[in-house]
Design a protein around this motif. Structure first.
Motif, PDB file in Angstrom:
ATOM      1  N   VAL A  14       1.199  -1.334   0.008  1.00 48.05           N
ATOM      2  CA  VAL A  14      -0.158  -0.321  -0.006  1.00 48.05           C
ATOM      3  C   VAL A  14       0.545   1.214   0.258  1.00 48.05           C
ATOM      4  N   LYS A  15       0.296   2.143  -0.541  1.00 45.22           N
ATOM      5  CA  LYS A  15       0.959   3.278  -1.087  1.00 45.22           C
ATOM      6  C   LYS A  15       0.701   4.642  -0.480  1.00 45.22           C
ATOM      7  N   ALA A  16       0.918   5.459  -0.014  1.00 49.11           N
ATOM      8  CA  ALA A  16       0.403   6.491   0.210  1.00 49.11           C
ATOM      9  C   ALA A  16       1.737   7.692  -0.201  1.00 49.11           C
ATOM     10  N   VAL A  17       1.163   8.998  -0.840  1.00 46.24           N
ATOM     11  CA  VAL A  17       2.266   9.457  -1.085  1.00 46.24           C
ATOM     12  C   VAL A  17       1.317  10.879  -0.795  1.00 46.24           C
ATOM     13  N   TYR A  18       2.468  11.986  -0.083  1.00 44.82           N
ATOM     14  CA  TYR A  18       2.241  13.619   0.777  1.00 44.82           C
ATOM     15  C   TYR A  18       3.054  14.161  -0.976  1.00 44.82           C
ATOM     16  N   LYS A  63      -1.098   6.873   8.861  1.00 47.05           N
ATOM     17  CA  LYS A  63      -2.606   6.822   8.804  1.00 47.05           C
ATOM     18  C   LYS A  63      -3.260   7.057   7.520  1.00 47.05           C
ATOM     19  N   SER A  64      -3.040   7.368   6.486  1.00 49.65           N
ATOM     20  CA  SER A  64      -3.647   7.036   5.134  1.00 49.65           C
ATOM     21  C   SER A  64      -3.178   6.144   4.953  1.00 49.65           C
ATOM     22  N   ALA A  65      -2.186   5.995   4.693  1.00 48.26           N
ATOM     23  CA  ALA A  65      -1.835   4.538   3.775  1.00 48.26           C
ATOM     24  C   ALA A  65      -2.611   3.042   4.901  1.00 48.26           C
ATOM     25  N   VAL A  66      -2.754   3.366   5.927  1.00 43.86           N
ATOM     26  CA  VAL A  66      -3.506   2.121   6.497  1.00 43.86           C
ATOM     27  C   VAL A  66      -4.969   2.441   6.409  1.00 43.86           C
ATOM     28  N   ALA A  67      -5.518   3.183   6.739  1.00 42.27           N
ATOM     29  CA  ALA A  67      -6.331   3.378   6.114  1.00 42.27           C
ATOM     30  C   ALA A  67      -6.768   2.374   5.233  1.00 42.27           C
ATOM     31  N   ASN A  68      -6.429   2.798   3.970  1.00 37.84           N
ATOM     32  CA  ASN A  68      -5.919   2.373   2.696  1.00 37.84           C
ATOM     33  C   ASN A  68      -5.892   1.053   2.717  1.00 37.84           C
ATOM     34  N   ALA A  69      -5.201   0.360   3.231  1.00 35.74           N
ATOM     35  CA  ALA A  69      -4.757  -1.006   3.499  1.00 35.74           C
ATOM     36  C   ALA A  69      -5.508  -2.007   3.900  1.00 35.74           C
TER      37      ALA A  69
END
Length: 84
Positions: A14-18, A63-69
């Motif tokens: 899972v990837k989240a980019v700021y 936190k966004s990446a955890v929610a996406n996962a």
């Protein structure tokens, strides 16, 4: 090998980019080096007690990446760790 095959998406990553984080790369990398390889909940706890301003934005991204996962990939939150 067929010509029109698309690479399959890895559902275990899972990837989240700021984007447009207003801070220097040196300050960001200092914090990221301290949490890389740790479990997500431990990394969030460490960021909570960090005194740097950038740690709040990094915490929001994790936190966004955890929610996406959890919601998109149905992954277990307890097994997530910080890769990059």
């Amino acid at each position: 090998m067929p010509k029109n095959t698309k690479p399959t998406k890895d559902l275990s990553t899972v990837k989240a980019v700021y984007r447009n984080l207003r801070s220097s790369p040196r300050k960001i990398n200092d914090i990221l080096r301290s949490i890389r390889g740790k479990k997500a909940d431990i990394a969030l706890r460490n960021l909570q007690f960090s005194e740097k301003r950038v740690s709040k934005e990094i915490s929001k991204t994790i936190k966004s990446a955890v929610a996406n996962a959890e919601n998109n990939n149905q992954l277990d939150i307890d097994n997530l760790f910080i890769k990059e």
